[in-house]
Design a protein around this motif. Structure first.
Motif, PDB file in Angstrom:
ATOM      1  N   GLY A   1     -17.333  12.204 -23.535  1.00 36.28           N
ATOM      2  CA  GLY A   1     -17.551  12.621 -22.153  1.00 36.28           C
ATOM      3  C   GLY A   1     -16.661  13.768 -21.738  1.00 36.28           C
ATOM      4  N   ALA A   2     -15.995  13.638 -20.598  1.00 41.95           N
ATOM      5  CA  ALA A   2     -15.190  14.740 -20.083  1.00 41.95           C
ATOM      6  C   ALA A   2     -14.036  14.201 -19.238  1.00 41.95           C
ATOM      7  CB  ALA A   2     -16.061  15.677 -19.235  1.00 41.95           C
ATOM      8  N   ALA A   3     -12.998  15.033 -19.107  1.00 41.14           N
ATOM      9  CA  ALA A   3     -11.854  14.679 -18.259  1.00 41.14           C
ATOM     10  C   ALA A   3     -11.595  15.837 -17.313  1.00 41.14           C
ATOM     11  CB  ALA A   3     -10.628  14.391 -19.120  1.00 41.14           C
ATOM     12  N   TYR A   4     -11.067  15.506 -16.141  1.00 46.09           N
ATOM     13  CA  TYR A   4     -10.853  16.507 -15.091  1.00 46.09           C
ATOM     14  C   TYR A   4      -9.481  16.303 -14.472  1.00 46.09           C
ATOM     15  CZ  TYR A   4     -11.238  18.619 -10.404  1.00 46.09           C
ATOM     16  OH  TYR A   4     -11.021  19.350  -9.265  1.00 46.09           O
ATOM     17  N   ALA A   5      -8.847  17.410 -14.117  1.00 45.66           N
ATOM     18  CA  ALA A   5      -7.598  17.327 -13.352  1.00 45.66           C
ATOM     19  C   ALA A   5      -7.498  18.536 -12.444  1.00 45.66           C
ATOM     20  CB  ALA A   5      -6.398  17.286 -14.305  1.00 45.66           C
ATOM     21  N   ASP A   6      -6.896  18.347 -11.283  1.00 44.32           N
ATOM     22  CA  ASP A   6      -6.628  19.500 -10.419  1.00 44.32           C
ATOM     23  C   ASP A   6      -5.237  19.390  -9.801  1.00 44.32           C
ATOM     24  OD1 ASP A   6      -6.743  17.972  -8.029  1.00 44.32           O
ATOM     25  OD2 ASP A   6      -8.892  18.348  -7.820  1.00 44.32           O
TER      26      ASP A   6
ATOM     27  N   GLY B   1      -3.720  16.652  -7.604  1.00 47.10           N
ATOM     28  CA  GLY B   1      -3.308  15.389  -8.222  1.00 47.10           C
ATOM     29  C   GLY B   1      -4.486  14.519  -8.633  1.00 47.10           C
ATOM     30  N   LEU B   2      -5.715  14.981  -8.341  1.00 46.11           N
ATOM     31  CA  LEU B   2      -6.900  14.213  -8.738  1.00 46.11           C
ATOM     32  C   LEU B   2      -7.088  14.278 -10.254  1.00 46.11           C
ATOM     33  CD1 LEU B   2      -9.466  12.643  -7.985  1.00 46.11           C
ATOM     34  CD2 LEU B   2     -10.616  14.848  -7.664  1.00 46.11           C
ATOM     35  N   ARG B   3      -7.327  13.107 -10.861  1.00 48.92           N
ATOM     36  CA  ARG B   3      -7.626  13.023 -12.293  1.00 48.92           C
ATOM     37  C   ARG B   3      -8.800  12.099 -12.501  1.00 48.92           C
ATOM     38  NH1 ARG B   3      -3.923  14.840 -15.936  1.00 48.92           N
ATOM     39  NH2 ARG B   3      -2.226  15.893 -14.867  1.00 48.92           N
ATOM     40  N   LEU B   4      -9.767  12.551 -13.313  1.00 49.68           N
ATOM     41  CA  LEU B   4     -10.961  11.750 -13.547  1.00 49.68           C
ATOM     42  C   LEU B   4     -11.274  11.736 -15.039  1.00 49.68           C
ATOM     43  CD1 LEU B   4     -13.178  13.290 -10.717  1.00 49.68           C
ATOM     44  CD2 LEU B   4     -12.168  10.999 -10.686  1.00 49.68           C
ATOM     45  N   GLU B   5     -11.760  10.590 -15.504  1.00 50.87           N
ATOM     46  CA  GLU B   5     -12.304  10.518 -16.867  1.00 50.87           C
ATOM     47  C   GLU B   5     -13.737  10.038 -16.735  1.00 50.87           C
ATOM     48  OE1 GLU B   5      -9.774   8.170 -19.404  1.00 50.87           O
ATOM     49  OE2 GLU B   5      -8.056   9.419 -18.837  1.00 50.87           O
ATOM     50  N   ILE B   6     -14.655  10.806 -17.294  1.00 48.45           N
ATOM     51  CA  ILE B   6     -16.076  10.497 -17.169  1.00 48.45           C
ATOM     52  C   ILE B   6     -16.606  10.150 -18.560  1.00 48.45           C
ATOM     53  CG2 ILE B   6     -18.327  11.375 -16.437  1.00 48.45           C
ATOM     54  CD1 ILE B   6     -16.274  11.276 -14.144  1.00 48.45           C
ATOM     55  N   ALA B   7     -17.142   8.944 -18.716  1.00 49.18           N
ATOM     56  CA  ALA B   7     -17.723   8.551 -20.001  1.00 49.18           C
ATOM     57  C   ALA B   7     -19.060   9.256 -20.178  1.00 49.18           C
ATOM     58  CB  ALA B   7     -17.901   7.042 -20.045  1.00 49.18           C
ATOM     59  N   ALA B   8     -19.368   9.654 -21.401  1.00 51.39           N
ATOM     60  CA  ALA B   8     -20.676  10.265 -21.667  1.00 51.39           C
ATOM     61  C   ALA B   8     -21.745   9.183 -21.629  1.00 51.39           C
ATOM     62  CB  ALA B   8     -20.670  10.949 -23.025  1.00 51.39           C
ATOM     63  N   PRO B   9     -22.967   9.535 -21.183  1.00 55.08           N
ATOM     64  CA  PRO B   9     -24.071   8.581 -21.311  1.00 55.08           C
ATOM     65  C   PRO B   9     -24.242   8.195 -22.785  1.00 55.08           C
ATOM     66  CG  PRO B   9     -24.734  10.481 -19.988  1.00 55.08           C
ATOM     67  CD  PRO B   9     -23.400  10.803 -20.583  1.00 55.08           C
ATOM     68  N   ARG B  10     -24.558   6.919 -23.051  1.00 55.61           N
ATOM     69  CA  ARG B  10     -24.761   6.482 -24.445  1.00 55.61           C
ATOM     70  C   ARG B  10     -26.143   6.932 -24.882  1.00 55.61           C
ATOM     71  NH1 ARG B  10     -21.076   2.084 -26.034  1.00 55.61           N
ATOM     72  NH2 ARG B  10     -22.512   1.862 -27.766  1.00 55.61           N
ATOM     73  N   ILE B  11     -26.164   7.818 -25.850  1.00 49.99           N
ATOM     74  CA  ILE B  11     -27.448   8.334 -26.323  1.00 49.99           C
ATOM     75  C   ILE B  11     -27.432   8.403 -27.844  1.00 49.99           C
ATOM     76  CG2 ILE B  11     -28.104   9.735 -24.317  1.00 49.99           C
ATOM     77  CD1 ILE B  11     -26.735  11.828 -26.882  1.00 49.99           C
ATOM     78  N   GLU B  12     -28.599   8.608 -28.425  1.00 53.18           N
ATOM     79  CA  GLU B  12     -28.724   8.880 -29.847  1.00 53.18           C
ATOM     80  C   GLU B  12     -28.615  10.392 -30.020  1.00 53.18           C
ATOM     81  OE1 GLU B  12     -29.693   7.371 -33.735  1.00 53.18           O
ATOM     82  OE2 GLU B  12     -30.486   6.216 -32.036  1.00 53.18           O
ATOM     83  N   ALA B  13     -27.454  10.871 -30.515  1.00 49.18           N
ATOM     84  CA  ALA B  13     -27.265  12.318 -30.650  1.00 49.18           C
ATOM     85  C   ALA B  13     -28.031  12.830 -31.868  1.00 49.18           C
ATOM     86  CB  ALA B  13     -25.788  12.652 -30.771  1.00 49.18           C
ATOM     87  N   VAL B  14     -28.888  13.810 -31.644  1.00 46.78           N
ATOM     88  CA  VAL B  14     -29.690  14.398 -32.721  1.00 46.78           C
ATOM     89  C   VAL B  14     -29.082  15.731 -33.156  1.00 46.78           C
ATOM     90  CG1 VAL B  14     -31.956  15.376 -33.281  1.00 46.78           C
ATOM     91  CG2 VAL B  14     -31.801  13.260 -31.955  1.00 46.78           C
ATOM     92  N   ASP B  15     -28.652  16.531 -32.171  1.00 49.90           N
ATOM     93  CA  ASP B  15     -28.114  17.865 -32.447  1.00 49.90           C
ATOM     94  C   ASP B  15     -27.296  18.283 -31.220  1.00 49.90           C
ATOM     95  OD1 ASP B  15     -27.633  20.552 -32.889  1.00 49.90           O
ATOM     96  OD2 ASP B  15     -29.718  21.067 -33.350  1.00 49.90           O
ATOM     97  N   THR B  16     -25.984  18.384 -31.384  1.00 47.50           N
ATOM     98  CA  THR B  16     -25.137  18.678 -30.220  1.00 47.50           C
ATOM     99  C   THR B  16     -24.965  20.182 -29.984  1.00 47.50           C
ATOM    100  OG1 THR B  16     -23.099  18.572 -31.499  1.00 47.50           O
ATOM    101  CG2 THR B  16     -23.834  16.522 -30.479  1.00 47.50           C
ATOM    102  N   THR B  17     -25.667  21.026 -30.777  1.00 43.70           N
ATOM    103  CA  THR B  17     -25.603  22.463 -30.525  1.00 43.70           C
ATOM    104  C   THR B  17     -26.047  22.750 -29.092  1.00 43.70           C
ATOM    105  OG1 THR B  17     -26.370  22.704 -32.796  1.00 43.70           O
ATOM    106  CG2 THR B  17     -26.218  24.717 -31.499  1.00 43.70           C
TER     107      THR B  17
END
Ligand code: ADP
Length: 303
Positions: free
Chosen positions: A217-222, A225-241
């Protein structure tokens, strides 16, 4: 409205049983041409995600340039700021083997000629909600575009790809930096695998940073003082290009639609939207052809 100032390349892709070594000729399999370049990809990503999007860039006076222009127009991107310049279009020569290992050789071509922004570009940038930048066109152009955005009150989102150390002059104009872990380490000049450490180092340079973490997923900070961690949706990855391009384009759209988010709920929603776009892209084979439409993003977006 989102404006992208960036690159357009035609990817010339050959699949082969193995990659050639220097001096070696390998008999390949399929050949295809795919519109690419981080700038054009992110413009298409933003348009498919549902934004009005304009692209400022340059293509060559060759058939590749026409193909790149047609692709942007086909995606609904405004190409009033797309120049056709003498000489070849930007190309990427890509070889991919059966283990999905690749080599990529880029000739910037027309992208290197994007050295001047005119009054019409300035007006478009100033009128946009978000200016989206990458590092595949000359750095002075990137800095100039960011300066025009700052003067017009437009939010500057910089995807620092390909990875490069950035001058303070540019960092001082960035509102939101979007990087993967490799790019974060290069920009922050920090040698750590720890997202928190990378984000802290980035916040010494920019007010807001987004770190993409692939399947995590992704992480955010500013700096508030805000900090967030966002989990990626669970998917079947075929090609991450192009997942990073889908993510960044959708992030710009989310930011533009919400008029410059500052509170935690809004930033969280924008990041979940961007992660949904990255995941939707990873579900499909291909690069720019896999950039998701708004409906495909919504299907993976958890409100
Ligand atoms: P880049 O390709 O630029 O290195 P990432 O690999 O971090 O970028 O991917 C960008 C975004 O795409 C991630 O933050 C995530 O939201 C999404 N993504 C990429 N790979 C996957 C995956 N396997 N499953 C779910 N989401 C993914």
């Amino acid at each position: 409205r989102v404006v992208v100032v960036g690159s357009a390349n035609l990817d010339l892709v050959v699949t082969a049983p193995q990659l050639p070594r220097p001096g070696e000729t390998v008999l390949g399999e399929d050949f295809r041409t795919v519109p690419g370049g981080k700038g054009a990809n992110q413009a298409v990503a933003a348009a498919r995600a549902g934004a009005r999007c304009a692209f400022v860039g340059a293509v060559g006076a060759d058939e590749f340039g026409q193909r790149l222009r047609d692709n942007l127009v086909g995606a609904g991107v405004d190409v009033a700021g797309l120049r056709t310049v003498p000489g070849p279009s930007g190309v990427a020569l890509i070889a991919v083997d059966r283990a999905a290992e690749n080599f990529i050789l880029v000739a910037p071509g027309a992208n290197a000629a994007l050295t001047d922004l005119d009054a019409a570009d300035a007006a478009a940038i100033g009128a946009a909600d978000v200016l989206l930048l990458q590092l595949e066109v000359p750095l002075p152009t990137v800095v100039a575009a960011a300066g025009l955005a700052r003067a017009g009150g437009t939010t500057v989102v910089l995807n620092a790809a390909p990875a490069a150390p950035l001058p303070a002059e540019l960092l001082g104009l960035v509102d939101v930096l979007v990087v993967n872990e490799h790019e974060a380490a290069v920009v922050a000049e920090a040698d750590s695998a720890e997202p928190r450490v990378l984000l802290d180092a980035l916040l010494e340079r920019v007010p807001r940073a987004v770190l993409t973490l692939g399947a995590r997923g992704a992480a955010y900070a500013d700096r508030s003082g805000l900090r967030l961690e966002i989990a990626a949706p669970r998917i079947e990855a075929v090609d991450t290009t192009a997942a990073g391009d889908a993510f960044t384009g959708a992030l710009a759209v989310g930011w533009a639609e919400r008029g410059g988010p500052v509170d935690a709920d809004t930033v969280s929603a924008v990041l979940r939207w961007a992660c949904a776009a990255g995941a939707a892209c990873a579900q499909r084979p291909g690069a720019s052809t896999a950039l998701p439409e708004r409906a495909a993003i919504e299907a993976l977006y958890t409100a």
